[in-house]
Write a protein that holds these residues in place. Structure first.
Motif, PDB file in Angstrom:
ATOM      1  N   LEU A 132      -2.809  18.385   7.388  1.00 24.41           N
ATOM      2  CA  LEU A 132      -2.666  16.815   6.551  1.00 24.41           C
ATOM      3  C   LEU A 132      -2.820  16.026   5.180  1.00 24.41           C
ATOM      4  O   LEU A 132      -5.124  16.423   5.497  1.00 24.41           O
ATOM      5  N   ASN A 133      -2.733  16.552   4.378  1.00 22.17           N
ATOM      6  CA  ASN A 133      -3.692  16.704   2.983  1.00 22.17           C
ATOM      7  C   ASN A 133      -2.754  15.202   3.155  1.00 22.17           C
ATOM      8  O   ASN A 133      -1.995  14.400   2.438  1.00 22.17           O
ATOM      9  N   THR A 134      -3.925  14.063   2.678  1.00 19.52           N
ATOM     10  CA  THR A 134      -3.924  12.692   2.280  1.00 19.52           C
ATOM     11  C   THR A 134      -4.183  11.852   1.417  1.00 19.52           C
ATOM     12  O   THR A 134      -5.011  12.452   0.765  1.00 19.52           O
ATOM     13  N   TRP A 156       1.264  -0.851  -0.287  1.00 21.52           N
ATOM     14  CA  TRP A 156       0.380  -0.158  -0.746  1.00 21.52           C
ATOM     15  C   TRP A 156       1.493   1.202  -0.230  1.00 21.52           C
ATOM     16  O   TRP A 156       2.021   1.131   0.766  1.00 21.52           O
ATOM     17  N   TYR A 157      -0.190   2.225  -0.567  1.00 17.67           N
ATOM     18  CA  TYR A 157       1.018   3.899  -0.721  1.00 17.67           C
ATOM     19  C   TYR A 157       0.267   4.495   0.712  1.00 17.67           C
ATOM     20  O   TYR A 157      -1.025   4.743   0.778  1.00 17.67           O
ATOM     21  N   LEU A 158       1.164   5.270   0.857  1.00 19.97           N
ATOM     22  CA  LEU A 158       0.385   6.513   2.066  1.00 19.97           C
ATOM     23  C   LEU A 158       1.026   6.811   2.376  1.00 19.97           C
ATOM     24  O   LEU A 158       2.500   7.396   2.013  1.00 19.97           O
ATOM     25  N   SER A 159       0.370   8.294   1.950  1.00 19.22           N
ATOM     26  CA  SER A 159       1.244  10.233   1.679  1.00 19.22           C
ATOM     27  C   SER A 159       0.346  11.111   2.776  1.00 19.22           C
ATOM     28  O   SER A 159      -1.063  10.918   2.806  1.00 19.22           O
ATOM     29  N   GLY A 160       1.369  11.850   3.095  1.00 18.03           N
ATOM     30  CA  GLY A 160       0.861  12.732   3.036  1.00 18.03           C
ATOM     31  C   GLY A 160       1.413  14.146   2.928  1.00 18.03           C
ATOM     32  O   GLY A 160       2.733  13.994   3.573  1.00 18.03           O
ATOM     33  N   ILE A 166      -4.152   6.244   5.689  1.00 15.41           N
ATOM     34  CA  ILE A 166      -3.432   7.903   6.513  1.00 15.41           C
ATOM     35  C   ILE A 166      -4.721   8.222   6.881  1.00 15.41           C
ATOM     36  O   ILE A 166      -5.175   8.899   6.201  1.00 15.41           O
ATOM     37  N   GLY A 167      -4.721   9.081   7.976  1.00 10.10           N
ATOM     38  CA  GLY A 167      -5.563  10.091   8.435  1.00 10.10           C
ATOM     39  C   GLY A 167      -5.130  11.057   9.624  1.00 10.10           C
ATOM     40  O   GLY A 167      -3.782  10.814  10.476  1.00 10.10           O
ATOM     41  N   LEU A 195       5.918   3.023   1.673  1.00  4.68           N
ATOM     42  CA  LEU A 195       5.386   1.549   1.200  1.00  4.68           C
ATOM     43  C   LEU A 195       5.324   0.551   2.288  1.00  4.68           C
ATOM     44  O   LEU A 195       5.857   0.877   2.897  1.00  4.68           O
ATOM     45  N   LEU A 196       4.323   0.585   2.585  1.00  6.75           N
ATOM     46  CA  LEU A 196       3.535  -0.644   3.727  1.00  6.75           C
ATOM     47  C   LEU A 196       3.913  -1.636   2.708  1.00  6.75           C
ATOM     48  O   LEU A 196       2.691  -2.052   2.043  1.00  6.75           O
ATOM     49  N   GLU A 197       3.731  -2.705   3.884  1.00 10.39           N
ATOM     50  CA  GLU A 197       4.490  -4.379   3.131  1.00 10.39           C
ATOM     51  C   GLU A 197       4.221  -5.293   4.049  1.00 10.39           C
ATOM     52  O   GLU A 197       4.775  -5.399   4.733  1.00 10.39           O
ATOM     53  N   PHE A 198       3.065  -6.327   3.803  1.00 14.30           N
ATOM     54  CA  PHE A 198       3.113  -7.031   3.984  1.00 14.30           C
ATOM     55  C   PHE A 198       3.588  -8.517   4.342  1.00 14.30           C
ATOM     56  O   PHE A 198       4.219  -8.911   3.381  1.00 14.30           O
TER      57      PHE A 198
END
Length: 842
Positions: free
Chosen positions: A521-523, A299-303, A514-515, A496-499
């Protein structure tokens, strides 16, 4: 008799006192600063460094000075060497500061037995002198006796308290009181705890040799039928063990007990190399189906944080089903700087394959100004996700910089020269740059949500390790089941989150978001890749020939199974391997050995990957007794003193102890007559309890002697308020003048004569002349001819007067005053005592 006259007016010098921390401070100790009735404390952190402790203590002092008046009156300076200096904020005004580590002035050390101790003894050493053996469960009295038996500790120099077996507290007293003593040392080599035992077992064999390994060292070859003594000798020869640290018994299997320096310790396992044994089973492992193509879900997470230049872009590689072979090149640039440069990419690259190339590229983020996270983005429209099937691949990039970037600055270029059957195209869209403005200034924290579980709020400066730990703490994730990679951006952040682990190579069915519970915070978040199992690897276990007996073992990633029989079933093999690989990560079928092979199929977290080969081994080590306890004695200093050096005594125009305030240039001495005419007030240096004068004459002047009960800002005065000394006569208010508003006198001698001729009116609800003493055996007499006199009328004041003679003035007598006789012929008198009338003689 010599006379000394108070002239006052000496130059003012600020009091300076240097405090130095001892070298043996420890974490958890508490240092308390106290001035008067006000105090604050600072607890030392673990593994304290003296200069850091002083810096923190100085900062705390300065913070407290804003709210506590007493600390505001004293400036503190960090000397940057483990010491600090206190300086009076008002030159000429002294201070009295008490700074202690612990709750008293004597050093205290604790002796604590650590670990699970089952017996034995220890010895203590003080400044080079060692006690006899002390039993692990000794009483405090026994330890005190042992310490007092040392040549450098006298009886009464220590007091030991604590329960039998400790911990014990040792307070240094007597000749060692108020001293920063040496830290006790300990010999704990004879303490006993649970020693680890490991059993070495060889598979069935008829000859040859084996070798043992421990701590990276390996023994010489050992005969298959060696004695326990031989094996002990070989193990003791290893640098990682050493002589006297193992005891070996048995004749195969052999039991190894770890003793000596390794006693009571949970040590690493001994390893066995039985490859040179002969007459063993002909068992082999063969890889029959390679594992691979498993994909971990990502998963991609950004802020974006406040006030940053943030560039972003979404780029396409257009697929073409006509392409049948070859390779292509991929180039992504931003403002002319190379962000990604990949060459010779296979025409049928998968989403997972392209993601792996991106993450492994050394060119990602080159160009200096840009820190980039670039990833493949999964989309329902991509189908199989292979360009050669006609699907598009969607790339997402994020770049943080310290300046704005122009819109559409990211470009993608595909070189299809080496493709056969067709070409791949590219498309730039949704690229741009923006400056996030002040609207995001309130952003303070963020969280990550996995499925229905949400982390606690994380600080916007949280480290990658802190973020990873927070996600691993979720009940639907778990430790070791996720890894995060952070883009090296300067002001925004992307992950980058990897299981992995138990969640590897599968579609988890989880959503990741992500929040933030704060503004600013712009996510953005989306699934990069879906997990899939791929092809599970299969390895086949075979035994050739037709054996009718024998044993062997299996090993995976250096972890051994128990010994297995020549005729083991598939179920028995699976149970043994699950003990190594984990339940659910392997299935076994076929068998029974030796006539039929056993198929070993990797599953669960081991599915879809190319795993290491299982090995057949012919010697194992099992831990039959786990070592523990790790016995040792811990010595801590819980209370000690600071080294104190007076750099400058307080001097000033109102200080009795300042020689320049006297007409002779010397302070009064025993037998002197001291005369205090009209002049500067005497406010400091009032405790002269060691001085014995012939006469103290305070003329009828405006000069004040002493301090009020409360300060100008209505705080309790903590400095001495009464002039405390001995004199044959105290004569107050003799001669012409307006009289003083404050004269506080405390006679020390038992036979003083006090005569009060005159005074002004007191202030702040206190009498102008106030007298107190505490000696109930005295014969002090008081004559009041005029003025305003109070005897022990202040809070907690007390006095004992043999006889009071009143001829005039106003006399107030407090509640805690002992009187034998009152002779009164004039003036006014009042008292808090109901029995006073019985003493009056008119």
């Amino acid at each position: 008799m010599p006379e000394k006259i108070w002239i006052g007016g000496a130059p003012a010098n600020a009091q300076q006192v240097k405090y130095e921390l001892p070298l043996d401070i420890e974490g958890g100790q508490v240092m308390t600063a106290k001035i008067g009735l006000k105090e604050f404390s600072y607890t030392f952190p673990g593994g304290p460094i003296r200069v850091d402790v002083v810096a923190a203590f100085v900062d705390l002092w300065e913070d407290k000075a804003a709210e506590i008046r007493e600390f505001e009156l004293v400036n503190i300076t960090d000397n940057l060497d483990g010491s600090f200096t206190l300086t009076s904020a008002v030159p000429g005004a002294p201070f009295i500061a008490s700074i202690l580590i612990g709750s008293g002035t004597n050093e205290k050390q604790t002796v604590t037995l650590m670990g699970t101790i089952t017996g034995g003894s220890f010895k203590l050493t003080f400044d080079g002198q060692q006690t006899g053996s002390i039993a692990y469960n000794a009483s405090a009295a026994t330890i005190q006796t042992e310490l007092e038996g040392l040549s450098n500790i006298e009886v009464g120099d220590v007091a030991v308290t604590g329960d039998d077996g400790g911990p014990w507290t040792i307070e240094f007293k007597g000749l060692l009181a108020d001293t920063d003593v040496a830290l006790l040392e300990v010999d704990d080599s004879l303490l006993e705890a649970t020693n680890e035992q490991q059993t070495i077992s060889l598979a069935s064999c008829t000859g040859g040799t084996f070798a043992l390994g421990f701590g990276g060292d390996t023994t010489d070859p050992i005969a298959y039928n060696a004695s326990a003594a031989t094996i002990q000798t070989e193990l003791e020869a290893l640098p990682s063990i050493g002589a006297g640290n193992v005891s070996v018994s048995g004749a195969g299997p052999w039991v190894v007990e770890f003793i000596g320096d390794l006693r009571g310790t949970n040590v690493d396992s001994i390893t066995v190399d039985g490859s040179n044994l002969t007459g063993v089973l002909a068992a082999t492992i063969t890889e029959t189906t390679p594992g691979g193509n498993g994909v971990n879900e990502r998963w991609y997470l950004s802020g974006a944080k406040s006030g940053i230049a943030h560039a972003y872009g979404a780029l396409n590689i257009n697929g073409n089903a006509s392409v049948s072979g070859g390779t292509f090149d991929l180039l992504i640039q931003m403002d002319g700087n190379t962000m990604l440069d990949l060459n010779d990419i296979p025409y049928d690259i998968t989403l997972a394959g392209l993601q792996e190339l991106i993450e492994g590229s050394s060119t990602v983020g080159s160009g200096g100004a840009y820190a980039v996270l670039l990833c493949v983005r999964e989309s329902a429209a991509t189908g199989t996700g292979q360009l050669s099937d006609g699907d598009d691949i969607y790339l997402h990039l994020a770049a943080g910089a310290d300046y704005n970037v122009s819109a559409n600055s990211a470009t993608i270029t595909i070189d299809s020269t080496n493709l056969t059957g067709g070409t791949y195209g590219s498309f730039d869209h949704a690229g741009g740059g923006a400056e996030w403005g002040s609207g995001f200034d309130s952003f303070t924290s963020f969280y990550i949500k996995v499925g229905d579980q949400t982390t606690d709020d994380l600080d916007n400066g949280a480290t990658l390790a802190e973020v990873t730990a927070a996600v691993e703490g979720l009940s639907n994730v778990g430790t070791g089941n996720v890894t995060l990679t952070q883009a090296p951006v300067t002001k925004d952040f992307a992950y980058l989150l990897e299981f992995i682990g138990d969640l590897a190579n599968q579609d988890t069915g989880l959503t990741v978001e992500i929040g933030s519970n704060s503004d600013g915070l712009n996510t953005a978040y989306f699934k990069v890749l879906s997990g899939s199992g791929g092809t599970s690897e299969v390895q086949t276990l075979s035994i050739s020939g037709s054996p009718v007996s024998g044993t062997f073992a299996l090993q995976f990633n250096s972890v051994d199974t128990a010994l297995l029989g020549y005729d083991s079933t598939a179920a028995e093999i699976q149970t043994a391997l699950e003990g190594v690989l984990g339940v659910g990560n392997v299935t076994c079928s076929g068998g029974d050995l030796p006539g039929s092979d056993v198929l070993i199929t990797f599953a669960g977290s081991k599915a879809g990957i190319d795993v290491a080969d299982i090995a057949v081994i012919f010697g194992i080590v099992t831990e039959t007794v786990t070592g523990g306890g790790n016995p040792y004695v811990k010595i801590d200093t819980i209370q000690t003193i600071l080294s104190v050096t007076t750099l400058q005594e307080s001097e000033g125009p109102n200080d009795w102890n300042t020689a320049a305030n006297w007409d002779t240039g010397t302070v009064p001495e025993d037998g002197d007559t001291v005369i205090i005419p009209n002049g500067p007030d005497i406010l400091y240096g009032l405790d002269q309890s060691g001085l014995s004068l012939a006469v103290l004459l305070i003329e009828d002047s405006d000069t004040e002697v002493g301090l009020p009960y409360r300060t100008d800002d209505d705080e309790l005065e903590y400095l001495p308020r009464f002039l405390k000394l001995s004199a044959d006569q105290f004569i107050i208010g003799q001669g012409p003048g307006g009289g003083s508003e404050r004269i506080n006198i405390e006679p020390v001698n038992t036979d003083a004569e006090i005569i009060v001729y005159q005074s002004s009116t007191g202030q702040d609800d206190e009498e102008a002349v106030m007298i107190r003493n505490v000696n109930s055996a005295n014969t002090v007499t008081l004559m009041v001819i005029g003025g305003e006199v109070g005897i022990a009328t202040g809070p907690k004041d007390e006095a004992y007067i043999k006889k009071i003679t009143q001829r005039g003035g106003t006399l107030h007598i407090g509640s805690d005053v002992g009187l034998e006789e009152i002779d009164r012929s004039g003036g006014q008198i009042s008292s808090y005592q109901a029995t006073l009338n019985g003493l009056l003689t008119l």
